[in-house]
Motif scaffolding. Sequence first.
Motif, PDB file in Angstrom:
ATOM      1  N   THR A  56       0.835  -1.211   0.000  1.00 18.62           N
ATOM      2  CA  THR A  56       0.000   0.000   0.000  1.00 18.62           C
ATOM      3  C   THR A  56       0.862   1.250   0.000  1.00 18.62           C
ATOM      4  O   THR A  56       1.782   1.387   0.810  1.00 18.62           O
ATOM      5  CB  THR A  56      -0.927   0.017   1.228  1.00 18.62           C
ATOM      6  OG1 THR A  56      -1.761  -1.148   1.198  1.00 18.62           O
ATOM      7  CG2 THR A  56      -1.800   1.264   1.242  1.00 18.62           C
ATOM      8  N   LYS A  57       0.539   2.157  -0.901  1.00 20.48           N
ATOM      9  CA  LYS A  57       1.230   3.445  -0.986  1.00 20.48           C
ATOM     10  C   LYS A  57       0.381   4.479  -0.261  1.00 20.48           C
ATOM     11  O   LYS A  57      -0.785   4.700  -0.618  1.00 20.48           O
ATOM     12  CB  LYS A  57       1.427   3.852  -2.452  1.00 20.48           C
ATOM     13  CG  LYS A  57       2.256   2.852  -3.243  1.00 20.48           C
ATOM     14  CD  LYS A  57       2.338   3.210  -4.708  1.00 20.48           C
ATOM     15  CE  LYS A  57       1.063   2.904  -5.482  1.00 20.48           C
ATOM     16  NZ  LYS A  57       0.830   1.451  -5.636  1.00 20.48           N
ATOM     17  N   LEU A  58       0.935   5.131   0.747  1.00 18.13           N
ATOM     18  CA  LEU A  58       0.197   6.153   1.499  1.00 18.13           C
ATOM     19  C   LEU A  58       0.453   7.530   0.895  1.00 18.13           C
ATOM     20  O   LEU A  58       1.605   7.935   0.706  1.00 18.13           O
ATOM     21  CB  LEU A  58       0.608   6.175   2.967  1.00 18.13           C
ATOM     22  CG  LEU A  58      -0.205   7.187   3.781  1.00 18.13           C
ATOM     23  CD1 LEU A  58      -1.560   6.619   4.150  1.00 18.13           C
ATOM     24  CD2 LEU A  58       0.551   7.638   5.022  1.00 18.13           C
ATOM     25  N   VAL A  59      -0.628   8.255   0.613  1.00 18.08           N
ATOM     26  CA  VAL A  59      -0.543   9.617   0.088  1.00 18.08           C
ATOM     27  C   VAL A  59      -0.883  10.596   1.203  1.00 18.08           C
ATOM     28  O   VAL A  59      -1.974  10.542   1.788  1.00 18.08           O
ATOM     29  CB  VAL A  59      -1.507   9.817  -1.098  1.00 18.08           C
ATOM     30  CG1 VAL A  59      -1.343  11.220  -1.678  1.00 18.08           C
ATOM     31  CG2 VAL A  59      -1.265   8.759  -2.170  1.00 18.08           C
ATOM     32  N   VAL A  60       0.053  11.467   1.514  1.00 17.26           N
ATOM     33  CA  VAL A  60      -0.169  12.511   2.517  1.00 17.26           C
ATOM     34  C   VAL A  60      -0.934  13.651   1.866  1.00 17.26           C
ATOM     35  O   VAL A  60      -0.528  14.157   0.822  1.00 17.26           O
ATOM     36  CB  VAL A  60       1.175  13.030   3.073  1.00 17.26           C
ATOM     37  CG1 VAL A  60       0.954  14.200   4.024  1.00 17.26           C
ATOM     38  CG2 VAL A  60       1.932  11.897   3.768  1.00 17.26           C
ATOM     39  N   ASN A  61      -2.030  14.071   2.469  1.00 17.27           N
ATOM     40  CA  ASN A  61      -2.791  15.200   1.947  1.00 17.27           C
ATOM     41  C   ASN A  61      -2.371  16.480   2.669  1.00 17.27           C
ATOM     42  O   ASN A  61      -2.381  16.543   3.905  1.00 17.27           O
ATOM     43  CB  ASN A  61      -4.293  14.948   2.135  1.00 17.27           C
ATOM     44  CG  ASN A  61      -5.148  16.085   1.588  1.00 17.27           C
ATOM     45  OD1 ASN A  61      -5.287  17.126   2.216  1.00 17.27           O
ATOM     46  ND2 ASN A  61      -5.713  15.879   0.420  1.00 17.27           N
TER      47      ASN A  61
END
Length: 202
Positions: A56-61
């Motif tokens: 899983t790739k986590l995207v920081v908003n």
Amino acid sequence: MPYPDRFYPVVDTVEWVRRLTALGVGTVQLRAKDLDDASAMILFRAALDVTKGTSTKLVVNDYWRVAIKLKAQHLHLGQEDLAEADVAAIKKAGITLGLSTHDEEELENALRAEPDYVALGPIFFTTLKSMRFEPQGIPKIGTWKKRVGKLPLVAIGGIKFEHAAEIFAAGADSIAVVSDVTQNPDPDARVRQWLGLSEQVA
């Protein structure tokens, strides 16, 4: 796998990140508003710990400074955040950059930053956040895909699983989903539906 993945859920807690990671979701964005930097550091560090060692790739908003400090790999910014962000520093840190767009002016502004993907929304009416923009509708997806060419185009805003095939056919490379997962009576089953469709259209 492409980035972002075809199915791209957006959630607001580490618990959701953990749940989606366990289900094998490839790209997850964590969006939490109005945090100070210290609180954001705690939140995103915990989320990155959850996804570490998984697919899983986590995207920081939004919190680009936090993303750089935590050595995150992926970041998403809205237009207001983009105006205040140091894009050069983000790219120097090797972080991918996704940008929100809602009209032609915002698209031009986003393309000048040379992002890794552009998100278009809202496709449909959404009650999750106050929007000053009218729904774009599915036909706009094809128009914007011609504009951005090979740059991945993410459709977002009020999208349900039942719309997915038509939206992919219109030219979207990825679909960002919020309430169709987080407000679904059986989120895990819904996620599996999305993942199954994503594999079919990959």
